[in-house]
Every structure is written in C-alpha cells, then in structure tokens.
Design an enzyme around this catalytic site. Structure first.
Site, short mmCIF file in Angstrom:
data_model
loop_
_atom_site.label_atom_id
_atom_site.label_comp_id
_atom_site.label_asym_id
_atom_site.label_seq_id
_atom_site.Cartn_x
_atom_site.Cartn_y
_atom_site.Cartn_z
N ARG A 154 4.49 -10.88 6.44
CA ARG A 154 4.09 -9.90 7.46
C ARG A 154 2.69 -9.35 7.17
O ARG A 154 1.91 -9.03 8.06
CB ARG A 154 5.10 -8.75 7.46
CG ARG A 154 4.63 -7.40 8.02
CD ARG A 154 4.37 -7.52 9.48
NE ARG A 154 3.71 -6.39 10.11
CZ ARG A 154 4.30 -5.49 10.87
NH1 ARG A 154 5.58 -5.55 11.06
NH2 ARG A 154 3.60 -4.55 11.48
N TYR A 157 -1.76 -10.56 7.99
CA TYR A 157 -2.72 -10.00 8.95
C TYR A 157 -3.44 -8.79 8.37
O TYR A 157 -4.68 -8.72 8.38
CB TYR A 157 -1.93 -9.63 10.21
CG TYR A 157 -2.63 -8.80 11.24
CD1 TYR A 157 -3.52 -9.38 12.14
CD2 TYR A 157 -2.36 -7.44 11.36
CE1 TYR A 157 -4.14 -8.61 13.11
CE2 TYR A 157 -2.96 -6.68 12.34
CZ TYR A 157 -3.85 -7.26 13.21
OH TYR A 157 -4.45 -6.50 14.18
N LYS A 161 -7.40 -8.30 7.53
CA LYS A 161 -8.16 -7.23 8.21
C LYS A 161 -8.79 -6.29 7.19
O LYS A 161 -9.92 -5.85 7.36
CB LYS A 161 -7.23 -6.43 9.12
CG LYS A 161 -6.87 -7.13 10.41
CD LYS A 161 -8.02 -7.03 11.39
CE LYS A 161 -7.59 -7.21 12.83
NZ LYS A 161 -8.74 -7.23 13.76
N ASN A 183 -1.48 1.54 17.93
CA ASN A 183 -0.58 1.16 19.01
C ASN A 183 -1.06 1.57 20.40
O ASN A 183 -0.45 2.40 21.07
CB ASN A 183 0.83 1.69 18.73
CG ASN A 183 1.40 1.07 17.45
OD1 ASN A 183 1.06 1.49 16.33
ND2 ASN A 183 2.22 0.06 17.59
N ARG A 202 4.21 -7.45 21.20
CA ARG A 202 4.45 -6.14 20.58
C ARG A 202 5.49 -5.36 21.39
O ARG A 202 5.84 -5.73 22.50
CB ARG A 202 3.12 -5.40 20.42
CG ARG A 202 2.35 -6.00 19.26
CD ARG A 202 0.97 -5.47 19.17
NE ARG A 202 0.16 -5.94 20.29
CZ ARG A 202 -1.14 -5.65 20.43
NH1 ARG A 202 -1.75 -4.91 19.54
NH2 ARG A 202 -1.82 -6.12 21.47
N VAL A 220 14.81 -3.41 16.05
CA VAL A 220 14.69 -4.09 14.76
C VAL A 220 15.08 -3.12 13.64
O VAL A 220 14.56 -2.00 13.56
CB VAL A 220 13.24 -4.60 14.56
CG1 VAL A 220 13.03 -5.14 13.15
CG2 VAL A 220 12.94 -5.69 15.60
N ASP A 323 7.89 -3.97 7.30
CA ASP A 323 7.46 -3.01 8.34
C ASP A 323 6.78 -1.78 7.73
O ASP A 323 6.95 -1.48 6.55
CB ASP A 323 8.70 -2.57 9.15
CG ASP A 323 8.35 -2.16 10.58
OD1 ASP A 323 7.15 -2.08 10.90
OD2 ASP A 323 9.29 -1.91 11.35
N SER A 324 6.03 -1.08 8.57
CA SER A 324 5.53 0.25 8.23
C SER A 324 6.52 1.22 8.87
O SER A 324 6.77 1.13 10.07
CB SER A 324 4.18 0.52 8.89
OG SER A 324 3.28 -0.52 8.69
N ARG A 327 3.62 5.63 11.07
CA ARG A 327 2.18 5.42 11.20
C ARG A 327 1.58 6.54 12.03
O ARG A 327 1.47 6.44 13.24
CB ARG A 327 1.96 4.08 11.89
CG ARG A 327 1.00 3.20 11.16
CD ARG A 327 0.72 2.00 11.98
NE ARG A 327 1.18 0.79 11.36
CZ ARG A 327 1.31 -0.36 12.01
NH1 ARG A 327 1.04 -0.44 13.28
NH2 ARG A 327 1.70 -1.43 11.37
C1 UGA Z 1 1.29 -4.31 15.58
C2 UGA Z 1 0.16 -5.05 14.89
O1 UGA Z 1 0.58 -5.81 13.85
C3 UGA Z 1 -0.90 -4.08 14.46
O2 UGA Z 1 -1.94 -4.70 13.85
C4 UGA Z 1 -1.44 -3.37 15.63
O3 UGA Z 1 -2.42 -2.45 15.21
C5 UGA Z 1 -0.31 -2.63 16.25
O4 UGA Z 1 0.72 -3.55 16.62
C6 UGA Z 1 -0.82 -1.94 17.46
O5 UGA Z 1 -0.42 -2.26 18.58
O6 UGA Z 1 -1.67 -1.07 17.28
P1 UGA Z 1 3.38 -2.82 14.99
O7 UGA Z 1 3.13 -1.37 15.24
O8 UGA Z 1 4.39 -3.09 13.93
O9 UGA Z 1 2.01 -3.53 14.64
O10 UGA Z 1 3.78 -3.53 16.34
P2 UGA Z 1 5.05 -3.82 17.22
O11 UGA Z 1 5.33 -5.26 17.18
O12 UGA Z 1 4.77 -3.23 18.54
O13 UGA Z 1 6.28 -3.09 16.50
C7 UGA Z 1 6.45 -1.71 16.45
C8 UGA Z 1 7.83 -1.43 15.89
O14 UGA Z 1 8.81 -1.81 16.85
C9 UGA Z 1 8.17 -2.19 14.61
O15 UGA Z 1 8.96 -1.37 13.79
C10 UGA Z 1 9.03 -3.36 15.12
O16 UGA Z 1 9.93 -3.83 14.14
C11 UGA Z 1 9.75 -2.70 16.27
N1 UGA Z 1 10.19 -3.62 17.36
C12 UGA Z 1 9.31 -4.49 17.92
C13 UGA Z 1 11.49 -3.53 17.82
O17 UGA Z 1 12.31 -2.74 17.33
N2 UGA Z 1 11.88 -4.34 18.85
C14 UGA Z 1 11.03 -5.23 19.43
O18 UGA Z 1 11.45 -5.95 20.37
C15 UGA Z 1 9.71 -5.31 18.95
#
Ligand code: UGA
Length: 362
Positions: A154, A157, A161, A183, A202, A220, A323-324, A327
């Site tokens: 994970r 990326y 960056k 986000n 996303r 998730v 995961d984070s 944030r």
């Molecule tokens: C992603 C990118 O990896 C970052 O680089 C970027 O900066 C960021 O999006 C952004 O849009 O700014 P993340 O925040 O983890 O990072 O992106 P998502 O895939 O949107 O996930 C957000 C959270 O939702 C995570 O905890 C993920 O596990 C969860 N998720 C995602 C779900 O629970 N269900 C889903 O269908 C998709």
C-alpha cells in the site's frame, strides 16, 4: 506585485489537465484569468468542451519523453497534477506506481530547475503514512512521516511521493511549491468501475457507483478510518491563492535572459496541506450520509437502499493493503501565508458530487 490574472501573455502549463483536479483547474484558469494554457495528459474526456478553445494548446503525452519535459518547462508556471492515485493499484502495480510518482515528476523538476519555471507540484496527504486513530493534526513541517513495512505494498505510492518531495526540496535552483491534498471530492472524480475505468476507485466514486447500482456500500475493515473530505472548488481557490502569491518578476523569464530570479513569494519553498478539518467523518458515517443524500436526490426512502457491508482490506484490495486511520490536516500555514481556508461543508460536497454522478452515469 501579484501575478496579473488579466495578462494575456502568461501561459500556465497544466500537467494532468484531463484529470479530476486538472479539468476543474483548466475551467477556472480560462474563466477567471486571461491566461493561456498548455495542457498535457493522456486522456481528455473530461475536457472535451475545451479542446477547441483558442487559448489552449493540448499535448497527448506522458513525462517519459525528455522533449515533452523541455516543452513544458519553457512556461513560467508549471502545475504538475499527473499521478497514479488509485489505492487498489498500489499493490497490484507497485513499480508502475513508483515510476509515475517518482521518476517522472523528478525529471520534470529537473527540467524546471534548468529553465527557471516555477513548479507547483501536487504530492499527497498519504505521505503522513500509517497514522493511528489517535493521531492529532498533521503539520507540514513538524509531523514525522512513517510507513508500514515493505510487504505492505500500500505504501509504494506514499514512499514514491515522499521521495519526490525530498528531491524537489533538495534540487538546487528550483523554484517550487508543494501541495498535500486531503481527499478532494467533487464532480468528475475518478470513474465508475466497468463503465469508464477498471479496478477500485477512491471511496467517494466507489460508494456513488454502488448506490447507483443498488449494491451495498463496502466498509473496509468496518469503516473506522477517518478522512477530512475537501470540496474541489475550495481546492481550486487554494491554487489561485498560490498563483496570486507569485510575482511579476518571476514570470518575466524572457527579460531575465531565460533565468527567473527568486523573490519573496510566501508560496516559494513551502509545502501546504490543503484540506478541511471541519469535514472529518469515519468512512462508516460517510456511507450513511451518502445513503441519505442519494435517497433524497432519487426521492426514494433510505430504507429501500441496501445496508453497508463490512469487508476485510485484504479481501477487498488484495494482499499488502494497509491504511491511515486518521488524516486530519493542520491548515494554519495556508491561512497565515496565503489567507486561504476551505469552507465547503461536507454535505454540500457530497450532494454536489452525487448529483453530478447520478446525472452523468444514470
Ligand atoms: C487515497 C490516495 O491514496 C491518496 O494519495 C490521496 O491523497 C487520497 O486518496 C485523496 O483522495 O486525497 P485514501 O484516503 O485512503 O487515499 O483513499 P480512499 O480509497 O478514498 O479510501 C478512504 C478510506 O475509505 C480508506 O480507509 C478505505 O479503506 C475506505 N474505503 C474505500 C472503504 O471503506 N470502502 C470503499 O469502497 C473504498
């Protein structure tokens, strides 16, 4: 001293101008300024309405070609938005993700350092890494950055960056500003799987797709992670605040014999968080809000929509997902140096995005 938005001789290069942020930035530059745009991308579907605009020139290319880099860097301001930023690809295509987020932006930075162009580079809030659920506000210049082990791919990326950030900050003679988006959401974000893209987009696009298909939203690992969603129009206002902090002198590269001089813009040599701490939610809360808003847009009872389902990160994204958990941006620096603060509330962001999604795909 401010960059003149009515100066017709200015051209801004937007790399990734066909993407989610780039398409909004292109519209805003053409509407709010008299500038010209040199746009580079591999995909132009979001900006078809601009392809014949006489103030625009577009190039279908990526950054692997040195001639393309030199052409981009001849312009005084270069905004680099190009990146692979879909988490499901961080595990399955780690090497391509690293090339896209390290090799290519670093080559562009070197070209800008040579030409004297001002590079406004988009990094990511993901550089804060594996934050815990008790993490406080994340500050650009203070918070330590730590990732999971190499097996947790994970972080391919984020690692790429972050190395790019370090390279840019260390590059002699480069005039730079870096941005860590938290986000961003809005119309044209990502894709609908199986319609105009493959894989897992996303969360906002993924939940929107599931709602439209009448499928359960997938939480998730229980949807406990928290994010601060930021409206795309706030993000564009931030970029304009950065532009406004540029100076006339910086733009007059020709007068300076091709080499621009450094001057005291508050945006130079700074990394900025761009996010909205007031919009923090858990992903489980996000799912409920999106169900409610979607039900009101479609005028159906929310009870008629399927309940969200819990899935494990590994089952959903594949081995190596991590995961984070929280944030939350500290946004004081953007306020102090640029007078910028995001203001679009979460429900407005979600309604705006969902209405667009329904109109576009239904
Ligand atoms: C992603 C990118 O990896 C970052 O680089 C970027 O900066 C960021 O999006 C952004 O849009 O700014 P993340 O925040 O983890 O990072 O992106 P998502 O895939 O949107 O996930 C957000 C959270 O939702 C995570 O905890 C993920 O596990 C969860 N998720 C995602 C779900 O629970 N269900 C889903 O269908 C998709």
């Amino acid at each position: 001293m401010n960059l003149q938005f009515n100066d017709r001789s200015v051209t801004v290069a937007i790399v990734g101008c066909g993407g989610f942020i780039g398409s909004h930035l292109l519209d805003a530059v053409l509407c709010r300024t008299k500038w010209r745009v040199f746009g580079v991308d591999l995909d132009f579907y979001r900006i078809q309405h601009r392809l014949n605009d006489e103030r625009c020139e577009f190039l279908c290319a990526d950054l692997s070609n040195p001639e393309v880099l030199n052409r981009i860097a001849q312009f005084p301001v270069v905004v680099n938005l190009a990146a692979i930023c879909t988490p499901s690809r961080y595990m399955s295509e780690a090497c391509e993700v690293i090339r896209s987020n390290y090799d290519r932006p670093v080559a562009l930075a070197e070209a800008c350092a040579k030409s004297g162009a001002w590079l406004i580079h988009f990094s990511t809030s993901e550089v804060y890494g594996r934050t815990g659920s008790d993490s406080g506000e994340l500050s650009e210049d203070e918070t330590p950055l730590s990732f999971g082990p190499v097996g947790a791919s994970r972080w391919s990326y984020a690692t790429a960056k972050l190395l790019t950030e370090r390279y840019i900050a260390g590059l002699d003679g480069l005039k730079w500003t870096m941005v860590r988006p938290f986000n961003f959401v809005g119309p044209y974000m990502d894709f609908m799987p199986g319609v105009d893209g493959e894989g897992i987009p996303r969360v906002l696009a993924n939940f929107s797709s599931a709602l439209l298909r009448g499928e359960p939203l997938k939480l998730v690992n229980g949807g406990k992670a928290r994010r601060c969603f930021t409206g795309i129009y706030d993000a564009i206002d931030f970029i304009f605040a950065v532009f406004a902090a540029g100076t006339n002198r910086q733009l007059n590269m020709a007068d300076a014999g091709g080499v621009s001089e450094f001057s005291d813009s508050p945006a130079y040599s700074q990394i900025f968080n761009v996010g909205n701490p007031d919009n923090e939610v858990t992903i489980a809360e996000l799912a409920q809000r999106m169900r409610n808003i979607y039900a009101s847009i479609r005028e159906v009872p929310v009870e008629s929509l399927p309940q969200p389902e819990v899935v494990s990160g590994e089952d959903y994204y594949g081995v190596g997902y991590d995961d984070s958990m929280r944030r939350m941006p500290n946004v004081e620096k953007a306020w102090k140096l640029l007078g910028f603060r995001a203001s679009m509330g979460l429900d407005d962001c979600l309604r705006d995005s969902l209405k667009w999604f329904v109109g576009h795909y239904a």
